[in-house]
Design a protein around this motif. Structure first.
Motif, short mmCIF file in Angstrom:
data_model
loop_
_atom_site.label_atom_id
_atom_site.label_comp_id
_atom_site.label_asym_id
_atom_site.label_seq_id
_atom_site.Cartn_x
_atom_site.Cartn_y
_atom_site.Cartn_z
N LYS A 61 0.84 -1.20 0.00
CA LYS A 61 0.00 0.00 0.00
C LYS A 61 0.87 1.24 0.00
N THR A 62 0.65 2.10 -0.98
CA THR A 62 1.28 3.42 -0.99
C THR A 62 0.28 4.40 -1.60
N LEU A 63 0.49 5.69 -1.33
CA LEU A 63 -0.28 6.72 -2.03
C LEU A 63 0.16 6.71 -3.49
N HIS A 64 -0.79 6.62 -4.42
CA HIS A 64 -0.45 6.67 -5.85
C HIS A 64 -0.51 8.12 -6.34
N HIS A 65 -1.63 8.79 -6.13
CA HIS A 65 -1.69 10.22 -6.46
C HIS A 65 -2.92 10.87 -5.82
N LEU A 66 -2.92 12.19 -5.84
CA LEU A 66 -4.10 12.99 -5.50
C LEU A 66 -4.50 13.76 -6.75
N SER A 67 -5.80 13.97 -6.92
CA SER A 67 -6.27 14.75 -8.06
C SER A 67 -7.13 15.91 -7.57
N PHE A 68 -6.82 17.12 -8.05
CA PHE A 68 -7.51 18.34 -7.63
C PHE A 68 -8.24 18.94 -8.82
N GLY A 69 -9.40 19.55 -8.55
CA GLY A 69 -10.17 20.23 -9.59
C GLY A 69 -9.98 21.74 -9.50
N ALA A 70 -10.03 22.38 -10.67
CA ALA A 70 -9.89 23.84 -10.72
C ALA A 70 -10.83 24.40 -11.77
N PHE A 71 -11.11 25.70 -11.68
CA PHE A 71 -11.89 26.36 -12.72
C PHE A 71 -11.06 26.41 -14.00
N ALA A 72 -11.79 26.44 -15.14
CA ALA A 72 -11.14 26.29 -16.45
C ALA A 72 -9.95 27.23 -16.63
N GLY A 73 -10.12 28.49 -16.33
CA GLY A 73 -9.04 29.44 -16.60
C GLY A 73 -7.88 29.37 -15.63
N ASP A 74 -7.99 28.56 -14.60
CA ASP A 74 -6.98 28.58 -13.53
C ASP A 74 -5.91 27.50 -13.64
N VAL A 75 -6.16 26.48 -14.48
CA VAL A 75 -5.24 25.32 -14.46
C VAL A 75 -3.82 25.73 -14.83
N ASP A 76 -3.65 26.55 -15.87
CA ASP A 76 -2.30 26.91 -16.29
C ASP A 76 -1.59 27.79 -15.25
N ARG A 77 -2.36 28.67 -14.62
CA ARG A 77 -1.74 29.51 -13.57
C ARG A 77 -1.31 28.65 -12.38
N ILE A 78 -2.15 27.68 -12.02
CA ILE A 78 -1.79 26.78 -10.91
C ILE A 78 -0.55 25.97 -11.29
N ALA A 79 -0.51 25.53 -12.54
CA ALA A 79 0.66 24.76 -13.01
C ALA A 79 1.93 25.60 -12.87
N ALA A 80 1.85 26.86 -13.26
CA ALA A 80 3.02 27.75 -13.16
C ALA A 80 3.43 27.92 -11.70
N GLN A 81 2.44 28.07 -10.81
CA GLN A 81 2.74 28.19 -9.37
C GLN A 81 3.41 26.92 -8.84
N ALA A 82 2.92 25.76 -9.30
CA ALA A 82 3.47 24.49 -8.82
C ALA A 82 4.95 24.37 -9.22
N LEU A 83 5.25 24.76 -10.47
CA LEU A 83 6.64 24.68 -10.93
C LEU A 83 7.51 25.66 -10.14
N GLU A 84 6.99 26.84 -9.93
CA GLU A 84 7.71 27.88 -9.16
C GLU A 84 7.98 27.40 -7.73
N ALA A 85 7.03 26.65 -7.16
CA ALA A 85 7.16 26.17 -5.77
C ALA A 85 8.11 24.97 -5.66
N GLY A 86 8.51 24.42 -6.81
CA GLY A 86 9.48 23.32 -6.76
C GLY A 86 8.96 21.98 -7.23
N ALA A 87 7.76 21.96 -7.85
CA ALA A 87 7.26 20.69 -8.39
C ALA A 87 7.94 20.40 -9.73
N ARG A 88 7.89 19.15 -10.13
CA ARG A 88 8.40 18.71 -11.43
C ARG A 88 7.21 18.20 -12.21
#
Ligand SMILES: [Fe+2]
Length: 302
Positions: A61-88
């Motif tokens: 047993k391990t965590l495989h993933h989490l999935s989050f929902g966002a409003f249509a116009g926000d996904v790319d901005r959230i993606a940019a924030q995630a990369l800026e925060a250190g995500a790959r």
């Protein structure tokens, strides 16, 4: 400009060694389970057929993933924030599913996608007292069907640091925290007190529990009874959390993590100024309830 923010936790996914065992456990809990086309299981709410979890086959047993929902116009901005925060960012491991996939600095996989569904729209207290007056108690055979996924709690080496990553990446906000023990996060679009929480633990980043809303305290108690009748006797409850105010009962799953029945969690409407509280350690687990079993905070993926 405010950061862009997700508006919901859509599902969690686990790898588990025995899909049959997972199906039995989640069915007994009151959810529907259907096979996924490419293998694995989709766990859904009975009332709306909404997917709240996926089970994949894996060695343990391990965590495989989490999935989050966002409003249509926000996904790319959230993606940019995630990369800026250190995500790959990764190529999608789920073919055909829209959205963007990332790995956080501790190696957790998460997904952000456009989703028109979001819930809840407010605090669901209207059903808390099902009957007033005499003969108020329900019959033992009350059907318990969780109606939505509320939140997930993960174990992490540094709860404050991990929470801070998800604040920066997903636009979540700190609800309450006990330093060095636990951090609770909500989203700013009208949210339960927490949709994501981190509890500090030595050992690897791990899944601790997923929590599902039921309408009443009776459903929390009868759900717990039902799970015990099916052999899932270990857990913790009935109690009431201080952070979030919800009534709870946790049931231990076959792999040492938990599912939680909850009702009546604090709701933070959109636009509410919110001052995170520093919760005293003695209140960090509950306001009242039975003693915490010694297996409750064990890292089951260590
Ligand atoms: Fe919880």
């Amino acid at each position: 400009m405010n950061p862009a923010a997700v508006h919901s936790l859509r599902r969690f996914a686990l790898s588990v060694p025995d899909l049959g065992q997972a199906e039995h456990f989640y069915r007994c809990f009151g959810l529907d389970v259907v096979p996924l086309e490419r293998g694995g299981l989709s766990v859904r709410t009975a009332a709306h057929g909404r997917e709240v979890a996926r089970m994949h086959h894996g060695p343990r047993k391990t965590l495989h993933h989490l999935s989050f929902g966002a409003f249509a116009g926000d996904v790319d901005r959230i993606a940019a924030q995630a990369l800026e925060a250190g995500a790959r960012e990764l190529e999608s491991p789920a073919e055909g599913e829209p959205g963007r996939w990332f790995v956080d600095p501790d190696g957790r996989l998460f997904h952000v996608t456009e989703d028109e569904n979001r819930s809840p729209k407010g605090r669901s207290t209207e059903e808390l007292i099902v009957h007033v007056g005499p003969n108020a108690a329900p019959e033992r055979n009350l059907e318990v069907r969780p109606r939505r996924l509320g939140h997930v709690m993960l174990l992490t080496a540094d709860a404050g640091r991990t929470a801070n990553f998800y604040v920066r990446a997903l636009g979540l906000r700190l609800s309450d925290a006990t330093e060095g023990i636990v951090s609770f996060l909500h989203h700013p679009h009208g949210s339960d007190h927490h949709v994501l929480a981190f509890v500090q633990s030595s050992g690897p980043a791990a899944f601790h529990h997923a929590s599902f809303e039921v309408p009443t305290v009776d459903a929390v108690g009868i759900g717990a009874n039902r799970m015990a009748e099916h052999g899932y006797k270990q857990g913790w409850g009935l109690g009431r959390h201080y952070a979030g105010s919800n009534f709870f009962h946790y049931v231990r799953d076959p792999w040492g993590s938990f599912v939680e029945y909850f009702c009546d969690m604090d709701y933070i409407p959109a636009g509410t100024p919110w001052e995170p509280r520093k919760v005293a350690p003695e209140n960090s687990l509950s306001s009242w309830g039975p003693d915490v079993p010694d297996y409750f905070l064990v890292n089951s993926e260590a």
